[in-house]
Design an enzyme around this catalytic site. Sequence first.
Site, PDB file in Angstrom:
ATOM      1  N   SER A   1       0.753  -1.002   0.067  1.00  0.00           N
ATOM      2  CA  SER A   1       0.277  -0.021   0.100  1.00  0.00           C
ATOM      3  C   SER A   1       0.948   1.827  -0.140  1.00  0.00           C
ATOM      4  O   SER A   1       1.923   1.368   1.037  1.00  0.00           O
ATOM      5  CB  SER A   1      -0.941   0.080   1.307  1.00  0.00           C
ATOM      6  OG  SER A   1      -1.767   1.455   1.020  1.00  0.00           O
ATOM      7  N   GLY A   2       0.945   2.247  -1.419  1.00  0.00           N
ATOM      8  CA  GLY A   2       1.578   3.453  -0.947  1.00  0.00           C
ATOM      9  C   GLY A   2       2.602   3.260  -2.571  1.00  0.00           C
ATOM     10  O   GLY A   2       3.727   4.495  -1.979  1.00  0.00           O
TER      11      GLY A   2
ATOM     12  N   GLU B   1      -0.567  -5.861   2.912  1.00  0.00           N
ATOM     13  CA  GLU B   1      -1.227  -4.787   4.335  1.00  0.00           C
ATOM     14  C   GLU B   1      -1.082  -5.233   5.443  1.00  0.00           C
ATOM     15  O   GLU B   1      -2.005  -6.149   5.640  1.00  0.00           O
ATOM     16  CB  GLU B   1      -2.534  -4.667   4.328  1.00  0.00           C
ATOM     17  CG  GLU B   1      -3.095  -3.091   4.604  1.00  0.00           C
ATOM     18  CD  GLU B   1      -4.098  -2.109   3.510  1.00  0.00           C
ATOM     19  OE1 GLU B   1      -4.498  -1.891   3.390  1.00  0.00           O
ATOM     20  OE2 GLU B   1      -5.189  -2.825   4.510  1.00  0.00           O
TER      21      GLU B   1
ATOM     22  N   THR C   1      -1.555   2.537  -8.483  1.00  0.00           N
ATOM     23  CA  THR C   1      -2.556   3.075  -9.057  1.00  0.00           C
ATOM     24  C   THR C   1      -1.487   4.360  -9.774  1.00  0.00           C
ATOM     25  O   THR C   1      -2.546   4.598 -10.649  1.00  0.00           O
ATOM     26  CB  THR C   1      -3.483   3.733  -7.961  1.00  0.00           C
ATOM     27  OG1 THR C   1      -4.400   3.318  -6.816  1.00  0.00           O
ATOM     28  CG2 THR C   1      -5.195   4.740  -8.190  1.00  0.00           C
TER      29      THR C   1
ATOM     30  N   GLY D   1      -2.186  -3.087  -2.138  1.00  0.00           N
ATOM     31  CA  GLY D   1      -1.487  -4.225  -1.810  1.00  0.00           C
ATOM     32  C   GLY D   1      -1.164  -4.191  -0.556  1.00  0.00           C
ATOM     33  O   GLY D   1      -2.006  -4.733   0.532  1.00  0.00           O
TER      34      GLY D   1
ATOM     35  N   SER E   1      -5.643   5.164  -0.770  1.00  0.00           N
ATOM     36  CA  SER E   1      -5.813   4.638  -0.730  1.00  0.00           C
ATOM     37  C   SER E   1      -7.129   3.869  -1.689  1.00  0.00           C
ATOM     38  O   SER E   1      -7.790   3.820  -1.411  1.00  0.00           O
ATOM     39  CB  SER E   1      -5.088   3.274   0.731  1.00  0.00           C
ATOM     40  OG  SER E   1      -5.280   2.621   0.729  1.00  0.00           O
ATOM     41  N   SER E   2      -6.323   2.546  -2.661  1.00  0.00           N
ATOM     42  CA  SER E   2      -7.551   2.151  -3.431  1.00  0.00           C
ATOM     43  C   SER E   2      -7.377   0.992  -2.159  1.00  0.00           C
ATOM     44  O   SER E   2      -7.619  -0.063  -1.524  1.00  0.00           O
ATOM     45  CB  SER E   2      -7.180   1.316  -4.201  1.00  0.00           C
ATOM     46  OG  SER E   2      -6.181   2.112  -5.432  1.00  0.00           O
TER      47      SER E   2
ATOM     48  N   ASN F   1      -1.156   5.580   2.617  1.00  0.00           N
ATOM     49  CA  ASN F   1      -1.279   6.190   1.617  1.00  0.00           C
ATOM     50  C   ASN F   1      -2.868   7.205   1.331  1.00  0.00           C
ATOM     51  O   ASN F   1      -3.886   6.939   2.120  1.00  0.00           O
ATOM     52  CB  ASN F   1      -1.818   5.573   0.445  1.00  0.00           C
ATOM     53  CG  ASN F   1      -1.879   5.972  -1.144  1.00  0.00           C
ATOM     54  OD1 ASN F   1      -1.700   7.349  -1.008  1.00  0.00           O
ATOM     55  ND2 ASN F   1      -2.142   5.022  -1.533  1.00  0.00           N
TER      56      ASN F   1
HETATM   57  N1  LIG Z   1       4.812   8.120 -10.034  1.00  0.00           N
HETATM   58  C1  LIG Z   1       4.328   8.915  -9.144  1.00  0.00           C
HETATM   59  N2  LIG Z   1       4.989  10.362  -9.238  1.00  0.00           N
HETATM   60  C2  LIG Z   1       4.252  10.857  -8.080  1.00  0.00           C
HETATM   61  N3  LIG Z   1       3.836  10.113  -6.912  1.00  0.00           N
HETATM   62  C3  LIG Z   1       4.128   9.419  -7.195  1.00  0.00           C
HETATM   63  C4  LIG Z   1       4.014   8.243  -7.709  1.00  0.00           C
HETATM   64  N4  LIG Z   1       3.809   6.958  -7.472  1.00  0.00           N
HETATM   65  C5  LIG Z   1       2.744   6.971  -6.269  1.00  0.00           C
HETATM   66  N5  LIG Z   1       3.229   9.120  -6.430  1.00  0.00           N
HETATM   67  C6  LIG Z   1       2.414   8.969  -5.056  1.00  0.00           C
HETATM   68  O1  LIG Z   1       2.523   8.549  -3.867  1.00  0.00           O
HETATM   69  C7  LIG Z   1       0.993   7.998  -3.073  1.00  0.00           C
HETATM   70  C8  LIG Z   1       0.598   6.959  -3.479  1.00  0.00           C
HETATM   71  O2  LIG Z   1       0.410   5.944  -4.356  1.00  0.00           O
HETATM   72  P1  LIG Z   1      -0.682   4.860  -4.857  1.00  0.00           P
HETATM   73  O3  LIG Z   1      -1.384   5.491  -4.470  1.00  0.00           O
HETATM   74  O4  LIG Z   1      -0.746   4.992  -6.503  1.00  0.00           O
HETATM   75  O5  LIG Z   1      -0.626   3.932  -4.037  1.00  0.00           O
HETATM   76  P2  LIG Z   1      -0.959   2.886  -4.635  1.00  0.00           P
HETATM   77  O6  LIG Z   1       0.203   2.080  -4.242  1.00  0.00           O
HETATM   78  O7  LIG Z   1      -2.023   1.989  -5.590  1.00  0.00           O
HETATM   79  O8  LIG Z   1      -1.227   1.915  -2.564  1.00  0.00           O
HETATM   80  P3  LIG Z   1      -2.313   1.772  -1.985  1.00  0.00           P
HETATM   81  O9  LIG Z   1      -2.575   0.003  -2.315  1.00  0.00           O
HETATM   82  O10 LIG Z   1      -3.145   1.706  -0.964  1.00  0.00           O
HETATM   83  O11 LIG Z   1      -4.112   1.937  -3.117  1.00  0.00           O
HETATM   84  C9  LIG Z   1       0.381   8.163  -4.857  1.00  0.00           C
HETATM   85  O12 LIG Z   1      -0.663   9.276  -4.200  1.00  0.00           O
HETATM   86  C10 LIG Z   1       0.827   9.996  -5.298  1.00  0.00           C
HETATM   87  O13 LIG Z   1       1.460  11.025  -3.962  1.00  0.00           O
END
Ligand SMILES: Nc1ncnc2c1ncn2[C@@H]1O[C@H](COP(=O)(O)OP(=O)(O)OP(=O)(O)O)[C@@H](O)[C@H]1O
Length: 971
Positions: free
Chosen positions: A136-137, A403, A141, A401, A189-190, A186
């Site tokens: 997560s984070g 968790e 996404t 992810g 977070s999805s 996050n």
């Molecule tokens: N390539 C990137 N460039 C800039 N910031 C990023 C990038 N990837 C992620 N982030 C930052 O990290 C945060 C978390 O990313 P994201 O929501 O994609 O995580 P995740 O792996 O989907 O988490 P979860 O499993 O909780 O949904 C985003 O809101 C953004 O602020």
Amino acid sequence: MKLPSVGKVSVAAWIIISWHYPCKVDLALGYGEGLTRDRVGVQDFVLLDSHTSETAFLNNLRKRYQENLIYTYIGTLLVSVNPYKELDIYTVTQMQLYRGVNFFELPPHLYAIADNAYRVMCSEYNNHFILISGESGAGKTEASKKILQYYAVTCPTTEQLQIVRDRLLLSNPVLEAFGNAKTLRNDNSSRFGKYMDIQFDFKGEPVGGHILSYLIEKSRVVHQNHGERNFHIFYQLLEGGDKDLLCWLGLERNPQKYAYLIQGRCAKVFSINDKNDWKIVRKAFSIIDFTEKDIEHLFGIVASVLHLGNIQFEEDSNGHAIIRDGTQIKWISKVSRSSQIVSILQVLSPLNVDLAFYARDAVAKAIYGRTFTWLVNKINSSLANKDSTRKTVIGLLDIYGFEVLDTNSFEQFCINYCNEKLQQLLIEMTLKAEQEEYELEGIEWEPIPYFNNKIICDLVEQKHKGIISILDEECLRPGEATDLSFLEKLEEKVGDHAHFVTRKLADQKTRKSIDWVDFRLLHYAGEVTYCAVGSFSLTLFQVLCNSKNGIIRDCFLLSELDNRRRPETVATQFKNSLMSLIEILMSKEPSYVRCIKPNENKEPGKFDDYLIRHQVKYLGLMEHLRVRRAGFAYRRKYELFLQRYKSLCPATWPHWHGPAAEGVERLIKHIGYKPEEYKLGRTKIFIRFPKTLFATEDAFEFRKHLLGMVPLEACWRGALARKEAKKRTWAVQIIRKFINGFINRKKPLCPENMEFVRLVQYNYLMKLRDHIPKNVLDKSWLQPPSILEETSEMLQKICIRSLVRKYCRGVTAERKVQLQQKVVASAIFRGKKEGYLQSINQPFMDTRLKNDVNPKVLQLIHGEKIKYVTPVIKYDRNGFKARDRLLVLTQSSAYVVEMAKIKQKIDYATLKGNGGSQCGTSLSNQKDLQDQVQPSSMPTKSCCGVPCLHAFWIPPGMVTQPLPWAAYSNI
Ligand SMILES: Nc1ncnc2c1ncn2[C@@H]1O[C@H](COP(=O)(O)OP(=O)(O)OP(=O)(O)O)[C@@H](O)[C@H]1O
């Protein structure tokens, strides 16, 4: 150029730019020598000197991360480290740079992964998926959104498909609003798993999509940990919804007023702009085809959940729960249109206060969860492509992810089980499959040990013996199941499993950290302690089935209750949906993105060695690297390899007649492969380095241009597909036009009915051709469709005229005279003289009319004796003949008389009297007659050489020859 926010702007402009960007094929540079290659550390871990060292791996990752190079390859797998800051690497220019360029030519990037999957899909016409994983984070996404943007910008498209693409992009903000939330890890977070298929037609245009969602974290609706929020949509609605809407929903703008929104104590978050996000979501709704009614119902539900959360219970004298204040209930029944929810009261009243709260939360969770599923279905119908031609897809898997929370519930259990399954898939499709293939092909190979997490998957999902089966049994068996009875069953059935621990089974040291109602699983990614689970009341379900709110009704189908079969528990449903997801994925070509979270504080630039090392370990990156390093980047069946590249060697071009393996051997010898670059297996060639393959591919491209040919197989497949698609499209269009035309057939000619009308006209005319009357007496005429009534009438006139003309031409001079006489006789006698009808067929005898005509008639005009009477043929402006007058010649003058009027007079004078008895009456009216008989100018048109006066009937004995022109000149 920076990408505008996807939620706001149509991407058409970017597409125009990227459309013209040519494919880069630059043989002169050679692979690995590209100008743009970055030189920080190694951009592919395969090139790392000490490839077995975790430290070397981390050093390379860190070195690059500190230079803002967040992407690094392991072969074709992409490792991504979350930068936690905006980088200038997602611009349209960057997209253009990666479009159509071979994988290793440019620095590692998500776009290279996306482009590679796309290009292989187009050339091999197969399906792909990109698995984005990480905790997560870690940035999953974001990665999946960037890939989607890449396709939106770089894929060819038409104006018509613009809508599809916008919908694909805009489904994201809606799903995020309802399915994402701020967590400690996050801010966005999805809280659900998502698999999205992007469908492409044979031209590579994105034409549709489909989303599968997995287990939304419903518990968040009613409870949030400290520092976390409920789903974004609640805050967006309160912050962004206009006054009237909130008023209608009975809501106040302040989130602090709602029990379900404040448990985490962070309703307002610095990094989230709820107001702005609300605008994007509202706009997205209209683009993805939600009606105002849908939206009204949807927000009715969101508001109901908030009102539900504010319901408070107190105890009555019997110890039963009663509702303290009915306001919320009133609002719920108004905005959710579900007075049935009010009847929850009856359901809850025998409960004690604790159970009543529990039941209230269960309703809120169930409504929200099912509404989310409804939302996904609705989005899917707006993304659906109805064209049935074959499509290829690229699937994007962005699943929650791994968790570990302070308290891990059933939802974390599912999330982590899902991650186990995906890890298993990765192992199956890469590490295991790869090594098995070498063995099968007889390629020398030293097996590389790796941790296979199948043992943990089995622990969770095995039939009868797995945790889910045990949970099912406990939930569904008669009698009351408790958390403890469930734990006891677990201990009994899986107690000896190496990855399962409970307080009772644990050693002294571990025991302290496990509660009596907990069990612990040793996942591939680490240990997680779970506490037991609750279930959902059937009675409440029944209540919701009867709601008037369309969404609630759709979500709670009464038919589900009628199902006599053993109902599936949520755990089993989730397991089954994962099984089918794995099946979907197994049938496609994989690409992998492994996301790494660099620190726990969402801080840019901070590279937490410990945290990252842990992720590198459990993501199996070192094992993957070792297999990649020892293995081969590419393999292909001899036949296919030869087929594609045979033009590169004179011995194999244009045909190779021997065995394919020998052909390939000749071919690679000719191209100059070095021994360390390849191995020949039983049925396939294995190429160790991507650069070798890409050099071959470029040589092929070059050769193709030299030969002036197009890639045969792609072209052939493309041509076939195009032909088939064209045929289908044509058929669909015709049917559609026909239906449309039929509906609009009564309208004046317009684009909607043009084709239909033409078709009907054509068919009618063709039919008419075969049913045309054959002679003047045939009065039949094919009944026309209503749109052709006028035309048909004209045609009938023309036809009759032509038949008459034909008939006239065939009439002999003698008969003609007879007919002329008959015509005049008809004008005079029809309907007035008894026996007229019987006389029609009888030819006139020379003497007959003479006898019939009363001599007094002939003296009617000015008392003069009429010498000559004949109809006047006159041509009107359109060239039609009119025979409505008579030319009457007396001894001294000529008159043109309107036939109708003279007939009248003749009636009185002749027919009625038939012998002159009444003639006095008539003669007394001579003045009238004079008025009607006026001298007229001569007709000017000629039809048969004689000036246009035709004598149809010359009364015998008066004028026997047509008069010369001069005779009329005084008229
Ligand atoms: N390539 C990137 N460039 C800039 N910031 C990023 C990038 N990837 C992620 N982030 C930052 O990290 C945060 C978390 O990313 P994201 O929501 O994609 O995580 P995740 O792996 O989907 O988490 P979860 O499993 O909780 O949904 C985003 O809101 C953004 O602020």
